[in-house]
Design an enzyme around this catalytic site. Structure first.
Site, PDB file in Angstrom:
ATOM      1  N   SER A 106       0.856  -1.193   0.000  1.00  0.00           N
ATOM      2  CA  SER A 106       0.000   0.000   0.000  1.00  0.00           C
ATOM      3  C   SER A 106       0.890   1.240   0.000  1.00  0.00           C
ATOM      4  O   SER A 106       2.008   1.215   0.528  1.00  0.00           O
ATOM      5  CB  SER A 106      -0.847  -0.023   1.265  1.00  0.00           C
ATOM      6  OG  SER A 106      -1.352   1.266   1.527  1.00  0.00           O
ATOM      7  N   SER A 107       0.359   2.335  -0.520  1.00  0.00           N
ATOM      8  CA  SER A 107       1.152   3.576  -0.548  1.00  0.00           C
ATOM      9  C   SER A 107       1.386   4.140   0.856  1.00  0.00           C
ATOM     10  O   SER A 107       2.244   5.010   1.026  1.00  0.00           O
ATOM     11  CB  SER A 107       0.465   4.629  -1.421  1.00  0.00           C
ATOM     12  OG  SER A 107      -0.808   4.933  -0.915  1.00  0.00           O
ATOM     13  N   CYS A 108       0.646   3.641   1.861  1.00  0.00           N
ATOM     14  CA  CYS A 108       0.836   4.179   3.218  1.00  0.00           C
ATOM     15  C   CYS A 108       2.125   3.678   3.871  1.00  0.00           C
ATOM     16  O   CYS A 108       2.445   4.073   4.987  1.00  0.00           O
ATOM     17  CB  CYS A 108      -0.370   3.900   4.100  1.00  0.00           C
ATOM     18  SG  CYS A 108      -0.596   2.174   4.461  1.00  0.00           S
TER      19      CYS A 108
ATOM     20  N   TYR B  75      -1.066  -0.749  10.012  1.00  0.00           N
ATOM     21  CA  TYR B  75      -1.194  -1.401   8.704  1.00  0.00           C
ATOM     22  C   TYR B  75       0.106  -1.239   7.914  1.00  0.00           C
ATOM     23  O   TYR B  75       0.603  -2.186   7.298  1.00  0.00           O
ATOM     24  CB  TYR B  75      -2.364  -0.741   7.964  1.00  0.00           C
ATOM     25  CG  TYR B  75      -2.689  -1.312   6.618  1.00  0.00           C
ATOM     26  CD1 TYR B  75      -3.259  -2.579   6.488  1.00  0.00           C
ATOM     27  CD2 TYR B  75      -2.466  -0.571   5.461  1.00  0.00           C
ATOM     28  CE1 TYR B  75      -3.582  -3.085   5.235  1.00  0.00           C
ATOM     29  CE2 TYR B  75      -2.793  -1.070   4.205  1.00  0.00           C
ATOM     30  CZ  TYR B  75      -3.357  -2.330   4.100  1.00  0.00           C
ATOM     31  OH  TYR B  75      -3.681  -2.827   2.867  1.00  0.00           O
TER      32      TYR B  75
ATOM     33  N   LYS C 292       2.605  -4.064   6.364  1.00  0.00           N
ATOM     34  CA  LYS C 292       2.912  -4.128   4.928  1.00  0.00           C
ATOM     35  C   LYS C 292       4.411  -3.979   4.675  1.00  0.00           C
ATOM     36  O   LYS C 292       4.961  -4.629   3.772  1.00  0.00           O
ATOM     37  CB  LYS C 292       2.119  -3.058   4.170  1.00  0.00           C
ATOM     38  CG  LYS C 292       0.624  -3.365   4.102  1.00  0.00           C
ATOM     39  CD  LYS C 292       0.372  -4.605   3.250  1.00  0.00           C
ATOM     40  CE  LYS C 292      -1.087  -4.946   3.087  1.00  0.00           C
ATOM     41  NZ  LYS C 292      -1.299  -6.181   2.317  1.00  0.00           N
TER      42      LYS C 292
ATOM     43  N   HIS D  68     -13.197   2.628   2.675  1.00  0.00           N
ATOM     44  CA  HIS D  68     -12.349   3.696   2.154  1.00  0.00           C
ATOM     45  C   HIS D  68     -13.216   4.856   1.661  1.00  0.00           C
ATOM     46  O   HIS D  68     -14.426   4.728   1.514  1.00  0.00           O
ATOM     47  CB  HIS D  68     -11.477   3.167   1.010  1.00  0.00           C
ATOM     48  CG  HIS D  68     -10.390   2.260   1.472  1.00  0.00           C
ATOM     49  ND1 HIS D  68     -10.512   0.890   1.450  1.00  0.00           N
ATOM     50  CD2 HIS D  68      -9.169   2.519   1.983  1.00  0.00           C
ATOM     51  CE1 HIS D  68      -9.407   0.350   1.921  1.00  0.00           C
ATOM     52  NE2 HIS D  68      -8.574   1.311   2.253  1.00  0.00           N
TER      53      HIS D  68
HETATM   54  O1  GFB Z   1      -9.587   6.010   1.854  1.00  0.00           O
HETATM   55  P1  GFB Z   1      -9.404   6.663   3.148  1.00  0.00           P
HETATM   56  O2  GFB Z   1     -10.341   6.298   4.250  1.00  0.00           O
HETATM   57  O3  GFB Z   1      -7.962   6.461   3.752  1.00  0.00           O
HETATM   58  O4  GFB Z   1      -9.523   8.260   2.832  1.00  0.00           O
HETATM   59  P2  GFB Z   1      -6.523   7.115   3.479  1.00  0.00           P
HETATM   60  C1  GFB Z   1      -9.430   9.130   3.887  1.00  0.00           C
HETATM   61  C2  GFB Z   1      -9.491  10.580   3.421  1.00  0.00           C
HETATM   62  O5  GFB Z   1     -10.791  10.881   2.928  1.00  0.00           O
HETATM   63  C3  GFB Z   1      -9.246  11.468   4.620  1.00  0.00           C
HETATM   64  C4  GFB Z   1     -11.436  11.804   3.820  1.00  0.00           C
HETATM   65  O6  GFB Z   1      -8.691  12.708   4.216  1.00  0.00           O
HETATM   66  C5  GFB Z   1     -10.675  11.654   5.138  1.00  0.00           C
HETATM   67  O7  GFB Z   1     -10.792  12.814   5.966  1.00  0.00           O
HETATM   68  N1  GFB Z   1     -12.867  11.464   3.910  1.00  0.00           N
HETATM   69  C6  GFB Z   1     -13.897  12.332   3.712  1.00  0.00           C
HETATM   70  C7  GFB Z   1     -13.404  10.265   4.205  1.00  0.00           C
HETATM   71  N2  GFB Z   1     -15.065  11.745   3.932  1.00  0.00           N
HETATM   72  C8  GFB Z   1     -14.799  10.443   4.213  1.00  0.00           C
HETATM   73  C9  GFB Z   1     -15.640   9.331   4.516  1.00  0.00           C
HETATM   74  O8  GFB Z   1     -16.864   9.401   4.576  1.00  0.00           O
HETATM   75  N3  GFB Z   1     -14.999   8.139   4.760  1.00  0.00           N
HETATM   76  C10 GFB Z   1     -13.648   8.022   4.695  1.00  0.00           C
HETATM   77  N4  GFB Z   1     -13.093   6.812   4.902  1.00  0.00           N
HETATM   78  N5  GFB Z   1     -12.825   9.082   4.454  1.00  0.00           N
HETATM   79  C11 GFB Z   1      -5.787   4.708   3.546  1.00  0.00           C
HETATM   80  C12 GFB Z   1      -5.341   3.806   4.644  1.00  0.00           C
HETATM   81  O9  GFB Z   1      -5.594   5.964   3.984  1.00  0.00           O
HETATM   82  O10 GFB Z   1      -5.016   4.556   2.390  1.00  0.00           O
HETATM   83  C13 GFB Z   1      -5.384   2.418   4.156  1.00  0.00           C
HETATM   84  O11 GFB Z   1      -6.147   3.999   5.760  1.00  0.00           O
HETATM   85  C14 GFB Z   1      -4.664   2.260   2.832  1.00  0.00           C
HETATM   86  O12 GFB Z   1      -4.786   1.639   5.101  1.00  0.00           O
HETATM   87  C15 GFB Z   1      -5.085   3.290   1.803  1.00  0.00           C
HETATM   88  O13 GFB Z   1      -3.290   2.350   3.041  1.00  0.00           O
HETATM   89  C16 GFB Z   1      -4.220   3.268   0.580  1.00  0.00           C
HETATM   90  O14 GFB Z   1      -6.302   7.390   2.026  1.00  0.00           O
HETATM   91  O15 GFB Z   1      -6.274   8.261   4.387  1.00  0.00           O
END
Ligand code: GFB
Length: 321
Positions: A114-116, A143, A147, A186
């Site tokens: 993952s990119s994280c 996570y 990874k 996500h």
């Molecule tokens: O995909 P996500 O949950 O994870 O996106 P990451 C999070 C971003 O979207 C944050 C915003 O900036 C949140 O504040 N966001 C806005 C929301 N509204 C929502 C919503 O309703 N739900 C969610 N989930 N986010 C992930 C890692 O990070 O990246 C995983 O947690 C994985 O482990 C993935 O590595 C590639 O992009 O921040």
């Protein structure tokens, strides 16, 4: 250790671990176009967290190649609130599969990261060499550590045993068969759910978590799968390989594009009590491009397919939220 970079899938038994997830199911669909025999194992038959179960299954089925797409995954809230599961499940799944792949003589293993894994403050776009050069984003460090361990296992088994095990680091994914869960999923899946529900209910407001300003890069599931098959055939190196399209948009721009796809014309507000996570996460995909692979799907086309998939498969069960 120098290994031949070309690997033929022809006539091979390929186990896709995690075939029910968004990435794994896309990889199965893509492998169906190759001259290979696809193996899958349902969760009811094998818990990937059990070493004995994985070793027994591998000894019995003897795959020639393995795609390790199985993982405990989720969005920012899931990562932030379930650190033990994200660390334990992912570490143990990786060690079980990678170790038994070596023991049973698997010829090629592809591990999906993952990119994280890259430091929160990594120079953007993020190059593969940024691995382990700085502190991680705290919301998903558990996570990320798991990874990173998977990458290190692939490197260690290459070095010590000459195994052709490679690691791919996909950017944020969206597409067919995503996990539609408002708290655990996500961002793309969560926003599709919220916007579709607002459209059906006639609501004019949808709440976004955080400030809407973080930037993310989104790759369509079927493109990821195509890149995986490409890398299985043509990539063999210790260094992980970034998979993405190198394009980034803000979360608010993402929400606006999903609204356009869904045909919803309301407005967005922001719940800043929720985390933003990384301010920016865009991949440097120059190594992948130099190998000869680029993403084919336009964002709008991928989003239309993802939305259609959600409406056809998941919307009725998902409830309104
Ligand atoms: O995909 P996500 O949950 O994870 O996106 P990451 C999070 C971003 O979207 C944050 C915003 O900036 C949140 O504040 N966001 C806005 C929301 N509204 C929502 C919503 O309703 N739900 C969610 N989930 N986010 C992930 C890692 O990070 O990246 C995983 O947690 C994985 O482990 C993935 O590595 C590639 O992009 O921040």
């Amino acid at each position: 250790m120098a290994l031949p970079s070309e690997y033929s899938l022809a006539g091979k038994k390929v186990w896709v671990a995690g075939h029910r997830g968004m990435a794994g199911s896309a990889i199965v669909r893509r492998l169906q176009r190759e001259d290979c025999h696809i193996l899958t194992a349902d969760r009811s038959r094998m818990d990937l967290r059990s070493q004995a179960a994985v070793e027994g299954w591998m000894a019995e089925n003897r795959p020639d190649a393995v795609v390790l797409a199985a993982a405990t995954v989720g969005g920012i809230h899931a990562n932030n609130t379930r650190p033990a599961e994200f660390l334990y499940d992912n570490l143990v799944i990786e060690t079980n599969i990678i170790h038994s792949a070596w023991r049973t003589g698997v010829g090629k293993l592809l591990f999906l990261g993952s990119s994280c894994i890259y430091p929160r403050a990594a120079e953007q776009p993020m190059r593969e060499e940024a691995l382990l050069t700085g502190p991680l984003e705290p919301t998903n460090e558990w996570y990320a550590i798991a990874k990173i361990s998977g990458i290190k296992m692939c490197q260690a088994y290459r070095r010590q045993y000459g195994c052709d095990f490679i690691s791919l680091m996909p950017t944020n994914l969206f597409g067919l068969g995503d996990r539609y869960d408002l708290t655990q999923g996500h961002v793309v899946a969560a926003l599709i759910m919220k916007i579709h529900a607002a459209k059906l209910a006639g609501d004019t407001e949808v709440v976004l978590w955080g400030t809407g300003t973080p930037k993310r890069e989104f790759l369509f599931s079927e493109d990821l799968a195509d890149a995986c098959v490409f890398a299985m055939k043509h990539y063999s190196d210790e260094l992980p390989l970034n998979i993405g399209n190198g394009k980034e948009i803000t979360i608010l721009e993402l929400a606006t594009k999903i609204a356009e796809t869904a045909g919803w014309t309301g407005h967005f507000t922001f719940d800043t009590s929720k985390p933003d996570g990384s301010p920016r996460k865009v991949m440097d995909v120059s190594r992948l491009t130099a190998l000869g692979w680029t993403a084919k799907t336009e964002f709008a086309q991928g989003m239309a397919a993802a939305y259609e998939w959600y409406v056809a498969n998941s919307a009725s069960e998902a409830g309104r939220g």
